[in-house]
Design a protein around this motif. Structure first.
Motif, PDB file in Angstrom:
ATOM      1  N   SER A  59      -6.307   2.868  -1.904  1.00 15.29           N
ATOM      2  CA  SER A  59      -5.070   2.182  -2.270  1.00 15.29           C
ATOM      3  C   SER A  59      -5.265   1.317  -3.507  1.00 15.29           C
ATOM      4  O   SER A  59      -6.383   1.122  -3.985  1.00 15.29           O
ATOM      5  N   ASP A  70      -7.632   0.112   3.874  1.00 17.90           N
ATOM      6  CA  ASP A  70      -7.642  -0.998   2.925  1.00 17.90           C
ATOM      7  C   ASP A  70      -6.793  -2.178   3.386  1.00 17.90           C
ATOM      8  O   ASP A  70      -6.456  -3.066   2.612  1.00 17.90           O
ATOM      9  N   GLN A  92       0.806  -1.225   0.000  1.00 15.40           N
ATOM     10  CA  GLN A  92       0.000   0.000   0.000  1.00 15.40           C
ATOM     11  C   GLN A  92       0.835   1.270   0.000  1.00 15.40           C
ATOM     12  O   GLN A  92       0.288   2.373  -0.132  1.00 15.40           O
ATOM     13  N   LYS A 136      -6.728  -4.174  -1.771  1.00 18.28           N
ATOM     14  CA  LYS A 136      -7.519  -4.358  -0.571  1.00 18.28           C
ATOM     15  C   LYS A 136      -7.035  -5.659   0.054  1.00 18.28           C
ATOM     16  O   LYS A 136      -7.148  -6.731  -0.561  1.00 18.28           O
ATOM     17  N   LYS A 169     -14.693  -1.742  -3.708  1.00 18.13           N
ATOM     18  CA  LYS A 169     -13.349  -1.393  -4.174  1.00 18.13           C
ATOM     19  C   LYS A 169     -12.533  -0.714  -3.068  1.00 18.13           C
ATOM     20  O   LYS A 169     -13.101  -0.176  -2.112  1.00 18.13           O
ATOM     21  N   PRO A 170     -11.198  -0.749  -3.194  1.00 21.54           N
ATOM     22  CA  PRO A 170     -10.350  -0.116  -2.178  1.00 21.54           C
ATOM     23  C   PRO A 170     -10.720   1.349  -1.963  1.00 21.54           C
ATOM     24  O   PRO A 170     -11.095   2.055  -2.902  1.00 21.54           O
ATOM     25  N   TYR A 171     -10.575   1.796  -0.741  1.00 29.37           N
ATOM     26  CA  TYR A 171     -10.926   3.163  -0.374  1.00 29.37           C
ATOM     27  C   TYR A 171      -9.906   4.154  -0.929  1.00 29.37           C
ATOM     28  O   TYR A 171     -10.269   5.178  -1.503  1.00 29.37           O
ATOM     29  N   TYR A 195      -7.995  -6.499  -7.281  1.00 29.21           N
ATOM     30  CA  TYR A 195      -7.315  -5.696  -6.250  1.00 29.21           C
ATOM     31  C   TYR A 195      -7.174  -6.437  -4.913  1.00 29.21           C
ATOM     32  O   TYR A 195      -6.589  -5.924  -3.965  1.00 29.21           O
TER      33      TYR A 195
END
Length: 331
Positions: A111, A79, A52, A114, A107-109, A142
């Motif tokens: 980054s 994430d 990340q 995840k 979906k990742p916040y 992801y």
């Protein structure tokens, strides 16, 4: 600790992770397998932080300075999700569905990845494993799932076959001792004892080195071993009852006795005081080596292993310890 460069040992795993990160060949699922205290959680956290990191170093290590790294070190990187479970010995199907399956579709916040870290993954019920299997078979691009286990063999073969297995090996004793003496400022003699007990497990070595309770257990065991020849049956039984106060740490207690008699055996065979772990007890080690035969010492060491096995099988504690102490006294 800000990166892989600060980790003692596990160089092959660290190199593998670095190559995966820098070449963008990260798998969707990993199993980090090793005994408790071996460093699984540390490596998983550093791996996640590296993935990340917003300003990753050339070797794949995290910078430790960017917003994501600071969040990761504080345990609030949005994430990086750590799966928890209410039941102490089981990760249920609901735990996996709620914390992984239902969440992973989002979906990742902030980054690229995840990441889900499942500690004690060998506690997953069969239903939980089957629920996770569906996600591992068809994960979002992801997603990265890290399973931390002490015994990966209890996982379903279908899960194991879809994960990259990273096996944590024991760390060399010299490296463990060096860390204890330089980083924790543990004196040489105490470091030797902790290293002998830890058997390459850095987490256990640190725990022992910083535990006052361990010193109490050690002194109690040594006092027994020094005086057991002169002790009457009633005194032995009193010693067994005293052992009861250490019941939760009885494996450490038995390990102390085992290392003492390995010292006795080693000194009897080599007469080399430098190879003795309990060097401050050399006078008593010598006395025992002159009294006990090789066969008798072997019987005692076998008796210790039998006692461990019996206690693990929940055989009566007092009876098990009584048999062991009588075996020691007779040999």
């Amino acid at each position: 600790m800000s990166g892989f460069k600060d980790v003692v040992g596990h160089k092959n795993i660290i190199q593998y992770i670095g190559n995966a990160v820098t070449s963008d060949t990260v798998s969707h699922a990993y199993i980090l397998n090793g005994e408790r205290g071996s460093g699984k959680k540390l490596l998983a956290n550093l791996f996640a932080m590296s993935l990340q990191c917003q300003n990753r170093e050339a070797d794949g290590d995290a910078c430790g300075k960017c917003q994501s790294c600071k969040q990761a070190m504080n345990g609030n990187q949005p994430d990086i999700i750590r799966v928890v479970h209410e039941k102490p010995t089981t990760i249920s199907v609901d735990d996996i569905r709620e914390q992984v399956n239902n969440d992973i579709v989002i979906k990742p916040y902030s980054s690229k990845y995840k990441i889900y870290i499942i500690d004690d993954a060998d506690m997953m019920s069969v239903q939980a494993q089957n629920a996770l299997l569906k996600t591992i078979e068809e994960p979002p691009e992801y997603a990265v799932i890290m399973l931390l286990t002490q015994n990966a063999e209890v996982l379903l073969p279908t899960i194991r076959s879809r994960c990259v297995m990273l096996k944590l090996r024991n760390i060399r004793d010299q490296l463990v001792k060096k860390y204890l003496m330089e980083q924790l400022e543990i004196p040489d003699y105490k470091a030797d004892i902790c290293v002998a007990f830890a058997q390459g497990n850095m987490g256990k070595a640190i725990s022992l080195a910083t535990s006052e309770y361990f010193n109490e257990i050690k002194e109690e065991a040594i006092r027994l071993l020094r005086n057991i020849d002169e002790m009457q049956v009633e005194e032995l039984m009193a010693a067994v009852k005293n052992c009861m106060s250490y019941k939760l740490e009885i494996q450490d207690y038995l390990d102390i006795i085992a290392i003492w008699y390995r010292d006795v055996l080693l000194f009897k065979a080599t007469k080399d005081p430098d190879r003795v772990v309990f060097s401050d007890q050399l006078k008593y080690i010598k006395q025992r080596a002159s009294k006990s035969s090789y066969e008798g010492i072997e019987v005692i060491l076998e008796g210790i292993e039998k006692a461990k096995a019996r206690l693990n099988a929940n055989v009566n504690f007092e009876l098990t310890m009584e048999l062991l102490l009588l075996t020691i006294k007779e040999n």
